[in-house]
Design an enzyme around this catalytic site. Sequence first.
Site, PDB file in Angstrom:
ATOM      1  N   SER A  65      28.473  45.981  65.083  1.00  0.00           N
ATOM      2  CA  SER A  65      27.663  46.654  66.088  1.00  0.00           C
ATOM      3  C   SER A  65      26.783  47.701  65.423  1.00  0.00           C
ATOM      4  CB  SER A  65      28.563  47.316  67.127  1.00  0.00           C
ATOM      5  OG  SER A  65      29.162  48.468  66.568  1.00  0.00           O
ATOM      6  N   LYS A  66      25.985  48.337  66.236  1.00  0.00           N
ATOM      7  CA  LYS A  66      24.989  49.263  65.725  1.00  0.00           C
ATOM      8  C   LYS A  66      25.551  50.352  64.814  1.00  0.00           C
ATOM      9  CE  LYS A  66      20.642  49.601  68.163  1.00  0.00           C
ATOM     10  NZ  LYS A  66      19.997  49.835  69.439  1.00  0.00           N
TER      11      LYS A  66
END
Length: 489
Positions: free
Chosen positions: A256-257
Site C-alpha cells: 500500500s501507499k
Amino acid sequence: MSERNVRVRFAPSPTGYPHIGNIRTALFNWLFARHSGGSFIVRIEDTDVSRKVKGAIEAILDGLRWLGIDWDEGPDIGGDYGPYFQSQRLDIYQKIARLLVADGYAYYCYCSPGRLAKMRAEMAERKESTRSYDRHCRNLSQEERDKFEAQGITPVVRFKTPLDGETSFNDLIKGEVTFDNSTLDDFVLLKSDGYPTYHLANIVDDHLMEISHVLRADEWLSSTPRHILLYSALAYEPPLFTHLPMILGSDGSKLSKRHGAVSITEYRDQGYLPQAMINFLTLLGWSLDDRTELFTTEELVRHFSLERISKTGAIFSQDKLMWMNGHYIRNMSPGELREHLLPFLEKHLPEEVKRPVSREYVQQIIPLIQERLTTFKEAADQFAFFFIDQPDYEPDLLLGKKLTREAAIAALVDALTQLRKLTFEASSLELALRPLASELGMKTGDFFGLLRVATTGSTAAPPLFQTMAVLGKDKCLKRIEAALDKLRR
RNA sequence: GGCGCAUUCGUCUAGCGGCCUAGGACACCGCCCUCUCAAGGCGGAGAUCAGGGGUUCGAAUCCCCUAUGCGCUACCA
C-alpha cells in the site's frame, strides 16, 4: 469448459491510481490470453458511486498501454459483449436480482445501516464467532414487508445462503478449497441505490461475457464460495478460478501507499522502462526455471503458464527492480537511450539549463553515462554537471583526505597552463596530464581526483579525460579557475 | 473471535521421494580490472528447507498436529 476458447478479463475498479498489484493481475491475465491465443478483455467495475475517482479509468488504461498490454474488448474499443462499463449494465443486474428473489434464492432486506452497525457491535461484544448479518429479514412475512415498503424504505437484495452443507471448488494453483456454508453470510447482491455489488455484477458479467478463466488476486479466495453458490443459483457454469499471490510491502503486508510508490505511473515518471517493469512484475509470482530471469515480453508470452505461478505472496524489492532497469538501459542502443532520456532531462534538469536540451550534446554524453544509470530521472540529477554552468561544491572536496591547499593550488595552476595549450581530446588530455602528475610528485589517482572535482564538482563521475573532452576546453578552464578561486579564498 | 490460504538464504525463487553435503538472481563482503564511480570477471558469506510427529529402505518434497504470517469477515472492490 476447457474446450472453450480462453477468454480472460481485467476488471479494475476506478477508485484510484493504477496500483502495481492490480497491474500485475492484468499482466498475468494478458500473458495467459496471449499465450493461449485467447482474448483479453478490460471491464470497468464502476459500481461504487461514492468511491469513484475522476480520471482513474484513463490512468489505469494509460498504465496498461505504457506497458504494451493491449486488449481485444474494452471500454474504449467496445466489442461483442459490451457495454464494458458495469454502470451501463444496471438493468441487467436488477433484472437478475429480481429473478433470484422470485426463485427464492434471494430476498429483500430492509435493515438500516444503523441497525447493522449496532448488531455487529453487539456481536463483537458478546465475542460471537459470527460477525456478519443476522438474517433478520430472511423470513419476513408479506405483511412485514408491506409495512417496510409503506415506510418508503428501499431494500437491498441479499443472497439466501444455504444454512448447511459445504461449497468447494478447485483453484488452479491452490487446489481443492472447501468452505462450510454455515460460515458464509447472506451477502448483498443489489444495493439500495440500484447498483449491484461486486459479487453480483462479477458473476453476471463473467457469464455473459463468456469468461473462461478468472485470474484474480488472492484476497478474493474467501469470497469464491459465494460466487460458486451464485453460479449455481443462476444455473450458470462457473469459470475456472486461479487466485494469484499478492504483492507485499517490505513488512509482508498487502502493498500500500505507506510502502512507497505503488502506482505504475509513478514508476513511469521516475524513469523505469516498461520492459523492466513487465519482466520484474512477472517474476513476482512466476518463474520459468531455476536460472532464467531476463525475458523479453515475447519470451514471457511464449513461456507463461498457470502451473508455474507460485502460491505465496512476494515482497516488492525495489533493489532488484533498479538492477533490472539498469540492465535494460545498458542494453539499449545509444540512439534509443537518447530518445528515452531527453524528456527526463527537459523536465528535471535545473532551470538554468537552456531548453531545448541539445540532442547532439546528449548523444555525446551517452557513452559516458549509459552503464552508470539506473533510472532516467536520476540521470538529470547525477549528471547535471554536464549541462549547468558551474557545479556547486564545498572547497574541501578538492583536497580530499591528503592534499594540502598549497599542493592543490600548485597542481591546478600547472594543469591550467598545460591545458590552455591543448586541443580537448581524450587521448591528448591523457598524454599531457599523466606525465604532469609525476612532475608534480603526485599519484595519478590524487591528481586526477583533484581535476575531477574541479571539472565536475564530484568525486564520482565518468572517466576524466572523456568527460573533459565532452565538457570542452572553455568550460573546463573556467571550472578549474573557479576551483582555484575557491581554494584561495 | 470465525473462516481460508501460506511457510526453502535478508529478498525474489528452483525443487513436485533418491540427481540436495539445497541451485540461480538481487542485496552484502572480498579480489581482479582501474584516474574516481559504474559496468564486467572471479570468489565468499548467507536456508539444520517454521517446529514436532508420522509414512517410507529413503522426505524440502506425502500425511497429521502446532506455531507464525497474510487475506477475508461492508449497501468496497
